[in-house]
Design a protein around this motif. Sequence first.
Motif, PDB file in Angstrom:
ATOM      1  N   GLU A  23       1.050  -1.316   0.110  1.00  0.00           N
ATOM      2  CA  GLU A  23      -0.109  -0.021   0.107  1.00  0.00           C
ATOM      3  C   GLU A  23       0.797   1.320   0.276  1.00  0.00           C
ATOM      4  O   GLU A  23       0.823   2.324   0.702  1.00  0.00           O
ATOM      5  CB  GLU A  23      -0.854   0.099   0.927  1.00  0.00           C
ATOM      6  N   THR A  24       1.851   1.133  -1.087  1.00  0.00           N
ATOM      7  CA  THR A  24       2.782   2.258  -1.092  1.00  0.00           C
ATOM      8  C   THR A  24       2.607   3.103  -2.266  1.00  0.00           C
ATOM      9  O   THR A  24       2.635   2.569  -3.514  1.00  0.00           O
ATOM     10  CB  THR A  24       4.194   1.828  -1.035  1.00  0.00           C
ATOM     11  N   PRO A  25       2.057   4.393  -2.088  1.00  0.00           N
ATOM     12  CA  PRO A  25       1.979   5.219  -3.347  1.00  0.00           C
ATOM     13  C   PRO A  25       3.263   5.162  -4.160  1.00  0.00           C
ATOM     14  O   PRO A  25       4.177   5.415  -3.771  1.00  0.00           O
ATOM     15  CB  PRO A  25       1.465   6.476  -2.953  1.00  0.00           C
ATOM     16  N   GLU A  27       4.422   7.605  -7.856  1.00  0.00           N
ATOM     17  CA  GLU A  27       4.234   8.701  -8.740  1.00  0.00           C
ATOM     18  C   GLU A  27       4.670   8.160 -10.058  1.00  0.00           C
ATOM     19  O   GLU A  27       5.845   7.649 -10.113  1.00  0.00           O
ATOM     20  CB  GLU A  27       5.079   9.975  -8.575  1.00  0.00           C
ATOM     21  N   THR A  43       4.664  11.460  -2.779  1.00  0.00           N
ATOM     22  CA  THR A  43       4.883   9.975  -2.716  1.00  0.00           C
ATOM     23  C   THR A  43       6.421   9.778  -2.266  1.00  0.00           C
ATOM     24  O   THR A  43       7.129  10.581  -2.611  1.00  0.00           O
ATOM     25  CB  THR A  43       4.569   9.230  -4.104  1.00  0.00           C
ATOM     26  N   GLY A 138      -3.789  -0.673 -10.725  1.00  0.00           N
ATOM     27  CA  GLY A 138      -3.230  -0.606  -9.259  1.00  0.00           C
ATOM     28  C   GLY A 138      -3.407  -1.929  -8.625  1.00  0.00           C
ATOM     29  O   GLY A 138      -3.008  -1.813  -7.473  1.00  0.00           O
ATOM     30  N   THR A 168      -3.744   7.625 -13.270  1.00  0.00           N
ATOM     31  CA  THR A 168      -4.483   7.494 -11.770  1.00  0.00           C
ATOM     32  C   THR A 168      -5.083   6.139 -11.823  1.00  0.00           C
ATOM     33  O   THR A 168      -5.616   5.522 -10.470  1.00  0.00           O
ATOM     34  CB  THR A 168      -5.448   8.674 -11.310  1.00  0.00           C
ATOM     35  N   ASP A 389      -7.888   0.870  -9.104  1.00  0.00           N
ATOM     36  CA  ASP A 389      -6.808   0.997  -8.130  1.00  0.00           C
ATOM     37  C   ASP A 389      -7.472   1.319  -6.694  1.00  0.00           C
ATOM     38  O   ASP A 389      -7.452   2.500  -6.138  1.00  0.00           O
ATOM     39  CB  ASP A 389      -5.962   2.490  -8.512  1.00  0.00           C
ATOM     40  N   ASN A 392      -5.465   3.166  -4.139  1.00  0.00           N
ATOM     41  CA  ASN A 392      -5.121   4.393  -4.536  1.00  0.00           C
ATOM     42  C   ASN A 392      -3.479   4.573  -4.326  1.00  0.00           C
ATOM     43  O   ASN A 392      -3.073   5.593  -3.778  1.00  0.00           O
ATOM     44  CB  ASN A 392      -5.693   5.364  -3.414  1.00  0.00           C
ATOM     45  N   ILE A 393      -2.934   3.772  -5.014  1.00  0.00           N
ATOM     46  CA  ILE A 393      -1.277   3.987  -5.239  1.00  0.00           C
ATOM     47  C   ILE A 393      -0.667   4.475  -6.248  1.00  0.00           C
ATOM     48  O   ILE A 393       0.283   4.915  -6.487  1.00  0.00           O
ATOM     49  CB  ILE A 393      -0.707   2.420  -4.945  1.00  0.00           C
ATOM     50  N   ASN A 395      -0.528   7.688  -8.546  1.00  0.00           N
ATOM     51  CA  ASN A 395      -0.495   9.129  -8.642  1.00  0.00           C
ATOM     52  C   ASN A 395      -1.568   9.785  -7.746  1.00  0.00           C
ATOM     53  O   ASN A 395      -2.687  10.579  -8.202  1.00  0.00           O
ATOM     54  CB  ASN A 395      -0.864   9.546 -10.104  1.00  0.00           C
ATOM     55  N   PRO A 396      -1.572   9.333  -6.468  1.00  0.00           N
ATOM     56  CA  PRO A 396      -2.766   9.763  -5.728  1.00  0.00           C
ATOM     57  C   PRO A 396      -2.768  11.252  -5.626  1.00  0.00           C
ATOM     58  O   PRO A 396      -1.767  12.084  -5.422  1.00  0.00           O
ATOM     59  CB  PRO A 396      -2.447   9.171  -4.252  1.00  0.00           C
TER      60      PRO A 396
END
Length: 402
Positions: A23-25, A27, A43, A138, A168, A389, A392-393, A395-396
Motif C-alpha cells: 500500500e505504497t503510493p 508517482e 509519494t 493498481g 491514476t 486502483d 489508491n497507489i 498518482n494519488p
Amino acid sequence: MTTFTPTTAQEVLNIVRWAAAEETPLEILGHGSKRGIGRPVQTEHVLDLSQLSGITLYEPEELVLSAKAGTPISEIEGLLAEHNQQFAFEPMDYGPLLGGESGHGTIGGVLCANLSGPRRIKAGAARDHVLGVYAVSGRGEAFKSGGRVVKNVTGYDLSKGLAGSWGTLAVVTDVTFKVLPAAETEKTLVLSGLDDARAAAAMSEAMGSSAEVSGAAHLPEGVAGRFLSGALAGAARTVLRVEGVAPSVDYRIDLLTRLLKQFGGAEIIEKRESQTLWREIRDCHPFTDGTEAAVWRVSMAPTEGHRMVDAFRRAAGANAYYDWQGGLVWLRMEADPEADILRKLIVHFGGGHATLVRATPAVRAALPVFQPQPPELAALSARLKEQFDPRNILNPGRMAAA
C-alpha cells in the motif's frame, strides 16, 4: 525517495504488485514533461518509465504503429515524417510551457493526458486514434485492451477509457496508434485587424464553407507579436489553415480569400512558416515565458469563447488567444487564477471546462486544477478508481484531493 526505472513490462508489473501489497503510493512518470500539470503528488517512490522505450511495430502500409510507453514522441514523429505520415490529432508539447525542453513528452503521456491540437474538431484527440494498450492496474494485474487494427469492437474499449486518466487508473506499458498520411503541403490565410467578435464571425464562415479548413485561430494584438519571431506584430491576426495536395490547396485558399473579402484583405503564409505557426499555436508559445504565471486551458463552444473572455476581463487581468478549431481558449493570468469566476462564466456561456495547466505548486495544491465533476459523474469516477486502483497507489491526489 526511491526511483524505479523498469526496462520491461514484467518489471513494471513486479513493481506495481509490490506497491499494492505494501500500500505504497507511486508517482508515475515518463520524461516528466507534464509533471507540473495537476495537483502536486506526494509519494516516497517514483515509477520512471523513461527506460521503457522503443518502437516495437511500424507498418506504414497498414497505418499502424506500436511503441513502449516511455518512447519519446519526437522519435516517433521523426520516423513517421520519413514515411510522410503523422498523428493527425497533432499532440501538444507541454514541455516549453512548463519550463522544460520541447520533444521530451512520451507516447504513453500522449494517451494518459489525451493530448490534441488545432485539428481537434476535425480529427479528435488521442483517444480517437488509439487502437490498443498493454497496462498494469493498481491491483497489480496486467491487462490488454484493443489490438492492432482499426476495426476492433469486442467488449469495452479500456484503451479509450485510460485516455485522460493522468496515470491514476493504470500504468500503461505499450500502446498502439493508428497513423495517417501527412498532407503534401499547406498554406495559411491571414486576416488582419479584426476584433474578437469579427474574428469569430470570419472563422465561423470559413469553417462552414467547402474550403475544408484544418485549423482556425484568432491571435489578438496583445499576443500576435509573439508568434513567428514577431512577424505577426502590429495588429490582431485571424489565421486559417488549408492542407492537401498543392492544386487543391491553391484553389481552396482562393475560395477563402473571395469568401472572406468583407473582412478585409488577406495575406498568405507558405508551407514551412505555416507549419511553424501552427506548432506555436498548438504549444501555447506566446505564454512560454519562463514564469509560473497561471495559464488556463479552457474548452468550450468556439462561438462563445470571446464573449466569455470579455466578461472575464472585467473581473481579472488576462491575456488570451483562441484556437477555434481546437475548441480552446488559452488564458495567461496577470495575477491570481480566479478559478471560481472563470468556471462560473464558462457555465454562463454554455458550458465547458477549464484546466489550470500552469501555476505554482502552492496554487496547484489549493485549487481544483481539473474541472470539478458533477456529483453523478464524480461517483462514476470513484467507482472506476475503485475497480482499477482500490488502494489508491497510482498518482494519488493528482486529479483531485484524496
